[in-house]
Design an enzyme around this catalytic site. Structure first.
Site, PDB file in Angstrom:
ATOM      1  N   TYR A  88      58.754  39.016  17.207  1.00  0.00           N
ATOM      2  CA  TYR A  88      57.563  38.152  17.293  1.00  0.00           C
ATOM      3  C   TYR A  88      56.678  38.562  18.474  1.00  0.00           C
ATOM      4  CZ  TYR A  88      59.594  35.012  13.773  1.00  0.00           C
ATOM      5  OH  TYR A  88      60.127  34.485  12.614  1.00  0.00           O
TER       6      TYR A  88
ATOM      7  N   SER B  96      57.772  28.632   6.936  1.00  0.00           N
ATOM      8  CA  SER B  96      56.411  28.411   6.412  1.00  0.00           C
ATOM      9  C   SER B  96      56.369  27.226   5.438  1.00  0.00           C
ATOM     10  CB  SER B  96      55.864  29.682   5.742  1.00  0.00           C
ATOM     11  OG  SER B  96      55.628  30.678   6.704  1.00  0.00           O
TER      12      SER B  96
ATOM     13  N   GLY C 157      52.404  28.621   5.826  1.00  0.00           N
ATOM     14  CA  GLY C 157      51.715  29.242   6.960  1.00  0.00           C
ATOM     15  C   GLY C 157      50.346  28.620   7.213  1.00  0.00           C
TER      16      GLY C 157
HETATM   17  N1  LIG Z   1      62.720  34.254   8.612  1.00  0.00           N
HETATM   18  C1  LIG Z   1      61.524  34.721   8.332  1.00  0.00           C
HETATM   19  O1  LIG Z   1      61.368  35.778   7.698  1.00  0.00           O
HETATM   20  C2  LIG Z   1      60.309  33.961   8.776  1.00  0.00           C
HETATM   21  C3  LIG Z   1      59.028  34.319   8.302  1.00  0.00           C
HETATM   22  C4  LIG Z   1      57.938  33.565   8.741  1.00  0.00           C
HETATM   23  C5  LIG Z   1      58.123  32.499   9.624  1.00  0.00           C
HETATM   24  N2  LIG Z   1      59.367  32.210  10.083  1.00  0.00           N
HETATM   25  C6  LIG Z   1      59.598  31.076  11.016  1.00  0.00           C
HETATM   26  O2  LIG Z   1      59.012  29.919  10.448  1.00  0.00           O
HETATM   27  C7  LIG Z   1      58.138  29.315  11.392  1.00  0.00           C
HETATM   28  C8  LIG Z   1      57.046  28.630  10.661  1.00  0.00           C
HETATM   29  O3  LIG Z   1      56.271  29.556   9.951  1.00  0.00           O
HETATM   30  P1  LIG Z   1      54.713  29.339   9.795  1.00  0.00           P
HETATM   31  O4  LIG Z   1      54.104  29.220  11.122  1.00  0.00           O
HETATM   32  O5  LIG Z   1      54.219  30.376   8.871  1.00  0.00           O
HETATM   33  O6  LIG Z   1      54.745  27.921   9.047  1.00  0.00           O
HETATM   34  P2  LIG Z   1      53.887  26.673   8.758  1.00  0.00           P
HETATM   35  O7  LIG Z   1      54.473  25.557   9.558  1.00  0.00           O
HETATM   36  O8  LIG Z   1      53.834  26.586   7.267  1.00  0.00           O
HETATM   37  O9  LIG Z   1      52.408  26.981   9.274  1.00  0.00           O
HETATM   38  C9  LIG Z   1      52.035  26.772  10.594  1.00  0.00           C
HETATM   39  C10 LIG Z   1      50.560  27.045  10.696  1.00  0.00           C
HETATM   40  O10 LIG Z   1      49.866  25.982  10.038  1.00  0.00           O
HETATM   41  C11 LIG Z   1      48.908  25.437  10.946  1.00  0.00           C
HETATM   42  N3  LIG Z   1      48.699  24.015  10.664  1.00  0.00           N
HETATM   43  C12 LIG Z   1      47.550  23.487  10.216  1.00  0.00           C
HETATM   44  N4  LIG Z   1      47.656  22.173  10.060  1.00  0.00           N
HETATM   45  C13 LIG Z   1      48.903  21.825  10.408  1.00  0.00           C
HETATM   46  C14 LIG Z   1      49.588  20.580  10.464  1.00  0.00           C
HETATM   47  N5  LIG Z   1      49.014  19.428  10.133  1.00  0.00           N
HETATM   48  N6  LIG Z   1      50.869  20.575  10.878  1.00  0.00           N
HETATM   49  C15 LIG Z   1      51.453  21.723  11.230  1.00  0.00           C
HETATM   50  N7  LIG Z   1      50.841  22.952  11.212  1.00  0.00           N
HETATM   51  C16 LIG Z   1      49.572  22.992  10.808  1.00  0.00           C
HETATM   52  C17 LIG Z   1      49.486  25.704  12.320  1.00  0.00           C
HETATM   53  O11 LIG Z   1      48.416  25.743  13.269  1.00  0.00           O
HETATM   54  P3  LIG Z   1      48.502  24.934  14.675  1.00  0.00           P
HETATM   55  O12 LIG Z   1      49.361  25.712  15.582  1.00  0.00           O
HETATM   56  O13 LIG Z   1      47.063  24.910  15.090  1.00  0.00           O
HETATM   57  O14 LIG Z   1      49.035  23.558  14.377  1.00  0.00           O
HETATM   58  C18 LIG Z   1      50.090  27.089  12.128  1.00  0.00           C
HETATM   59  O15 LIG Z   1      49.101  28.097  12.238  1.00  0.00           O
HETATM   60  C19 LIG Z   1      57.700  30.466  12.306  1.00  0.00           C
HETATM   61  O16 LIG Z   1      57.306  30.004  13.569  1.00  0.00           O
HETATM   62  C20 LIG Z   1      58.970  31.295  12.376  1.00  0.00           C
HETATM   63  O17 LIG Z   1      59.812  30.753  13.377  1.00  0.00           O
HETATM   64  C21 LIG Z   1      60.448  32.903   9.666  1.00  0.00           C
END
Ligand SMILES: NC(=O)c1ccc[n+]([C@@H]2O[C@H](COP(=O)([O-])OP(=O)(O)OC[C@H]3O[C@@H](n4cnc5c(N)ncnc54)[C@H](OP(=O)(O)O)[C@@H]3O)[C@@H](O)[C@H]2O)c1
Length: 279
Positions: free
Chosen positions: A36, A191, A195
């Site tokens: 990351y 996600s 995302g």
């Molecule tokens: N194992 C794997 O292959 C893999 C792959 C991808 C991700 N991951 C893990 O999964 C975690 C989550 O992934 P993700 O960030 O793609 O997931 P997500 O929670 O689906 O999306 C988060 C994004 O949505 C935005 N967002 C907009 N409105 C929101 C709301 N009301 N509540 C929360 N978020 C909101 C956030 O922005 P703001 O920050 O402005 O709120 C952020 O940019 C990552 O941090 C990582 O640890 C793992």
């Protein structure tokens, strides 16, 4: 994933504030990966932990390793290949602990499946790291039903971290979720808001979901994002891995995930996302 160079570029102090506020809400688990931020975010977390004595002891760290990135300058997000060889895993765990400034992680997780994996050798190595106290539990990520079965008889798997949301619910139908649960492992849904894509109306899936979402969210007294999270958290043995960098949104998510959706509402959203009714 989004705290550092792949997202909000928080300062160490801002990360420490966010972690403390999340802990106060009862969220103690932080999902990490060596790649990351183009191999910079673990060090950011380490700097935050160093700033606040006592913070590390309250947290449960999930450390993912096993992806090799391309070295080309300017392409810090490119994946080169997956490497679950013992040599790579050993180096990656050492670098992870060093960047975090800690002597152990609560869960060590294989980030992606490498078809060249030797499960018996990985299990032997993980057990040796557990004896040394550097590793607590063992988890996998993006392992399908057949891949997770490779560890049967070798090593217990506590969690499979997979993509799961109304934008991608393939794991429900392809057997990944069942295989994970059948091993007593938790599903960690990455996600869960696609995302963030599920919150804009431009993709075909979010367009269909949004035909139902606002009215249903109002019915449950939730905002639309919270209803999307409640849909994921309604799956058994499933925890959402939220990617927000904002404490208000973590607070909303805690409330959203505290209770399941009734089946009729859950199916209505799933059918909207799939674009077809269940048979
Ligand atoms: N194992 C794997 O292959 C893999 C792959 C991808 C991700 N991951 C893990 O999964 C975690 C989550 O992934 P993700 O960030 O793609 O997931 P997500 O929670 O689906 O999306 C988060 C994004 O949505 C935005 N967002 C907009 N409105 C929101 C709301 N009301 N509540 C929360 N978020 C909101 C956030 O922005 P703001 O920050 O402005 O709120 C952020 O940019 C990552 O941090 C990582 O640890 C793992």
């Amino acid at each position: 994933m989004r705290f550092g160079d792949w997202g909000a570029r928080l300062s160490p102090a801002a990360v420490a504030d966010l972690l403390e506020a999340a802990l106060d809400l009862g969220i103690d688990t932080l999902d990490l990966a060596d790649i990351y931020g183009g191999h910079t975010t673990n060090a950011l977390i380490g700097a935050a932990l160093a700033l606040r004595p006592g913070l590390r002891a309250r947290l449960r760290l999930i450390a993912k390793i096993g992806i090799v990135m391309t070295a080309s300058p300017g392409n810090t997000r490119g994946v080169a290949y997956y490497d679950l060889s013992i040599e790579h895993l050993r180096d990656a765990l050492r670098d992870t602990l060093s960047a975090l400034g800690t002597d152990h992680v609560e869960t060590l997780t294989l980030h992606r499946f490498d078809p060249r994996i030797d499960p018996a050798a990985v299990a032997d190595w993980v057990r040796a790291e557990q004896r040394e106290g550097r590793v607590g539990d063992f988890g996998v990520s993006n392992f399908d039903a057949h891949a997770i079965a490779l560890f049967d008889g070798h090593l217990p798997v506590v969690a499979n971290q997979i993509e799961l949301s109304l934008a991608n619910s393939g794991a429900i139908e392809d057997g990944t979720l069942n295989a994970t649960r059948a091993r007593g492992a938790e599903v960690h849904a990455w996600s869960p808001l696609g995302g963030g894509d599920l919150l804009n109306l431009h993709s075909p899936i979010s367009g269909r979901v949004h035909e139902r979402l606002p009215a249903m969210a109002e019915e449950f007294g939730l905002d639309p994002a919270s209803l999307l999270l409640r849909w994921v958290a309604s799956m058994p043995e499933t925890r959402v891995v939220l990617g927000t960098t904002k404490i208000e949104r973590i607070r909303d998510a805690v409330r959203a995930c505290a209770e399941p959706l009734p089946r009729d509402a859950w199916y209505a959203l799933w059918e909207a996302a799939r674009g077809k009714a269940v048979p």
